[in-house]
Design a protein around this motif. Structure first.
Motif, PDB file in Angstrom:
ATOM      1  N   LYS A 171      34.416  41.997  46.136  1.00  0.00           N
ATOM      2  CA  LYS A 171      33.500  42.584  45.148  1.00  0.00           C
ATOM      3  C   LYS A 171      34.017  43.923  44.651  1.00  0.00           C
ATOM      4  O   LYS A 171      33.929  44.230  43.460  1.00  0.00           O
ATOM      5  CB  LYS A 171      32.098  42.769  45.762  1.00  0.00           C
ATOM      6  CG  LYS A 171      31.296  41.516  45.817  1.00  0.00           C
ATOM      7  CD  LYS A 171      29.886  41.825  46.298  1.00  0.00           C
ATOM      8  CE  LYS A 171      29.043  40.581  46.345  1.00  0.00           C
ATOM      9  NZ  LYS A 171      27.695  40.842  46.823  1.00  0.00           N
ATOM     10  N   SER A 172      34.523  44.748  45.562  1.00  0.00           N
ATOM     11  CA  SER A 172      35.020  46.060  45.135  1.00  0.00           C
ATOM     12  C   SER A 172      36.272  45.908  44.258  1.00  0.00           C
ATOM     13  O   SER A 172      36.464  46.665  43.301  1.00  0.00           O
ATOM     14  CB  SER A 172      35.299  46.949  46.346  1.00  0.00           C
ATOM     15  OG  SER A 172      36.347  46.394  47.111  1.00  0.00           O
ATOM     16  N   GLN A 173      37.150  44.916  44.563  1.00  0.00           N
ATOM     17  CA  GLN A 173      38.323  44.683  43.720  1.00  0.00           C
ATOM     18  C   GLN A 173      37.901  44.184  42.347  1.00  0.00           C
ATOM     19  O   GLN A 173      38.465  44.580  41.328  1.00  0.00           O
ATOM     20  CB  GLN A 173      39.258  43.674  44.377  1.00  0.00           C
ATOM     21  CG  GLN A 173      40.010  44.238  45.559  1.00  0.00           C
ATOM     22  CD  GLN A 173      40.864  43.175  46.239  1.00  0.00           C
ATOM     23  OE1 GLN A 173      40.836  42.019  45.850  1.00  0.00           O
ATOM     24  NE2 GLN A 173      41.624  43.597  47.248  1.00  0.00           N
ATOM     25  N   ALA A 174      36.888  43.286  42.306  1.00  0.00           N
ATOM     26  CA  ALA A 174      36.420  42.767  41.028  1.00  0.00           C
ATOM     27  C   ALA A 174      35.784  43.890  40.210  1.00  0.00           C
ATOM     28  O   ALA A 174      35.973  43.968  38.987  1.00  0.00           O
ATOM     29  CB  ALA A 174      35.424  41.642  41.257  1.00  0.00           C
ATOM     30  N   ALA A 175      35.055  44.784  40.868  1.00  0.00           N
ATOM     31  CA  ALA A 175      34.438  45.906  40.158  1.00  0.00           C
ATOM     32  C   ALA A 175      35.516  46.854  39.628  1.00  0.00           C
ATOM     33  O   ALA A 175      35.414  47.380  38.510  1.00  0.00           O
ATOM     34  CB  ALA A 175      33.474  46.638  41.075  1.00  0.00           C
ATOM     35  N   ALA A 177      38.592  46.027  38.849  1.00  0.00           N
ATOM     36  CA  ALA A 177      39.279  45.354  37.744  1.00  0.00           C
ATOM     37  C   ALA A 177      38.421  45.395  36.482  1.00  0.00           C
ATOM     38  O   ALA A 177      38.934  45.586  35.373  1.00  0.00           O
ATOM     39  CB  ALA A 177      39.600  43.911  38.124  1.00  0.00           C
ATOM     40  N   ALA A 178      37.106  45.203  36.632  1.00  0.00           N
ATOM     41  CA  ALA A 178      36.207  45.255  35.476  1.00  0.00           C
ATOM     42  C   ALA A 178      36.182  46.651  34.883  1.00  0.00           C
ATOM     43  O   ALA A 178      36.158  46.827  33.660  1.00  0.00           O
ATOM     44  CB  ALA A 178      34.806  44.819  35.880  1.00  0.00           C
ATOM     45  N   ALA A 179      36.209  47.670  35.732  1.00  0.00           N
ATOM     46  CA  ALA A 179      36.216  49.051  35.236  1.00  0.00           C
ATOM     47  C   ALA A 179      37.521  49.344  34.505  1.00  0.00           C
ATOM     48  O   ALA A 179      37.540  50.034  33.473  1.00  0.00           O
ATOM     49  CB  ALA A 179      36.029  50.023  36.401  1.00  0.00           C
ATOM     50  N   THR A 181      39.459  47.155  32.928  1.00  0.00           N
ATOM     51  CA  THR A 181      39.478  46.469  31.615  1.00  0.00           C
ATOM     52  C   THR A 181      38.566  47.133  30.612  1.00  0.00           C
ATOM     53  O   THR A 181      38.855  47.200  29.415  1.00  0.00           O
ATOM     54  CB  THR A 181      39.102  44.990  31.760  1.00  0.00           C
ATOM     55  OG1 THR A 181      37.827  44.915  32.379  1.00  0.00           O
ATOM     56  CG2 THR A 181      40.137  44.232  32.577  1.00  0.00           C
ATOM     57  N   SER A 182      37.442  47.669  31.073  1.00  0.00           N
ATOM     58  CA  SER A 182      36.535  48.340  30.154  1.00  0.00           C
ATOM     59  C   SER A 182      37.140  49.660  29.672  1.00  0.00           C
ATOM     60  O   SER A 182      36.929  50.070  28.523  1.00  0.00           O
ATOM     61  CB  SER A 182      35.177  48.590  30.815  1.00  0.00           C
ATOM     62  OG  SER A 182      35.310  49.496  31.878  1.00  0.00           O
ATOM     63  N   GLU A 183      37.946  50.328  30.525  1.00  0.00           N
ATOM     64  CA  GLU A 183      38.620  51.553  30.098  1.00  0.00           C
ATOM     65  C   GLU A 183      39.690  51.255  29.066  1.00  0.00           C
ATOM     66  O   GLU A 183      39.900  52.005  28.119  1.00  0.00           O
ATOM     67  CB  GLU A 183      39.224  52.268  31.298  1.00  0.00           C
ATOM     68  CG  GLU A 183      38.215  52.994  32.151  1.00  0.00           C
ATOM     69  CD  GLU A 183      38.882  53.683  33.343  1.00  0.00           C
ATOM     70  OE1 GLU A 183      40.110  53.919  33.327  1.00  0.00           O
ATOM     71  OE2 GLU A 183      38.155  53.994  34.284  1.00  0.00           O
ATOM     72  N   GLN A 185      39.735  48.730  27.005  1.00  0.00           N
ATOM     73  CA  GLN A 185      39.109  48.326  25.743  1.00  0.00           C
ATOM     74  C   GLN A 185      38.542  49.525  24.983  1.00  0.00           C
ATOM     75  O   GLN A 185      38.520  49.554  23.759  1.00  0.00           O
ATOM     76  CB  GLN A 185      38.010  47.292  25.982  1.00  0.00           C
ATOM     77  CG  GLN A 185      38.536  45.960  26.442  1.00  0.00           C
ATOM     78  CD  GLN A 185      37.411  45.001  26.801  1.00  0.00           C
ATOM     79  OE1 GLN A 185      36.254  45.389  26.779  1.00  0.00           O
ATOM     80  NE2 GLN A 185      37.773  43.788  27.124  1.00  0.00           N
TER      81      GLN A 185
END
Length: 187
Positions: A171-175, A177-179, A181-183, A185
């Motif tokens: 979960k922490s790795q997925a979070a 990675a999501a952070a 990608t949002s940076e 973008q």
């Protein structure tokens, strides 16, 4: 035997009188002193509340009965027509269907729960209580060695903790990675 004797003595005492009983002589009334007695003054009593309630209930019940009867040609009574103006009395088919469905569902759930098998597995939360028996009055050699059982539950708890740790790490790795990608973008 003693109980029978005491009981018999009690019954015997009750049957014979201990002192002669004198009858009441009504001495104050027997001497012709009737003119000295003062009587309470006569009071006119009303009919009471119950009489008036009953007297009004009889004609009211007749009136209620007469307005609740259907008309001479079979038309509904005035009370029925008045009740039809309320929505509660008009949707009885829908209400009965809903109630029937609820009762059928409850019966289905009841049969489902009563006929379901019980889970025989019981998770042991405190394995140290297995060996918590009293050491007194145990014959030699009759106290079993349960170390293998305690070790089994220790391994099971460690595996569960490892699974939770891996899930948290994912979960922490997925979070992260999501952070990331949002940076990317946003920039």
């Amino acid at each position: 035997m003693q109980a029978l004797r005491t009981r018999a003595a009690c019954v015997a005492r009750r049957t014979r009188p201990t002192a002669p009983r004198t009858s009441r002589s009504y001495a104050s009334e027997s001497h012709g002193h009737d003119d000295h007695h003062h009587h309470a003054p006569a009071v006119e009593e009303g009919l009471g509340t119950a009489f008036y309630v009953f007297a009004t209930a009889v004609p009211l019940s007749y009136v209620g009965y007469s307005i609740s009867r259907p008309g001479p040609n079979g038309e509904p009574s005035s009370v029925s027509q008045w009740l039809q103006t309320f929505d509660y009395f008009n949707d009885w088919e829908v209400r009965n269907t809903l109630r029937t469905n609820i009762i059928e569902q409850a019966a289905h759930d009841k049969h489902l729960l009563l006929n379901a098998g019980k889970n025989p597995h019981v998770e042991l939360k405190t394995p140290e209580l297995i060996n918590a028996g009293s050491p007194w009055n145990v014959p030699a050699g009759h106290y079993p060695n349960l170390d293998h059982l305690t070790e089994h539950y220790r391994k099971q708890a460690a595996a569960e903790e490892e699974r939770k740790y891996k899930k948290l790490a994912e979960k922490s790795q997925a979070a992260a990675a999501a952070a990331a990608t949002s940076e990317q973008q946003s920039s």
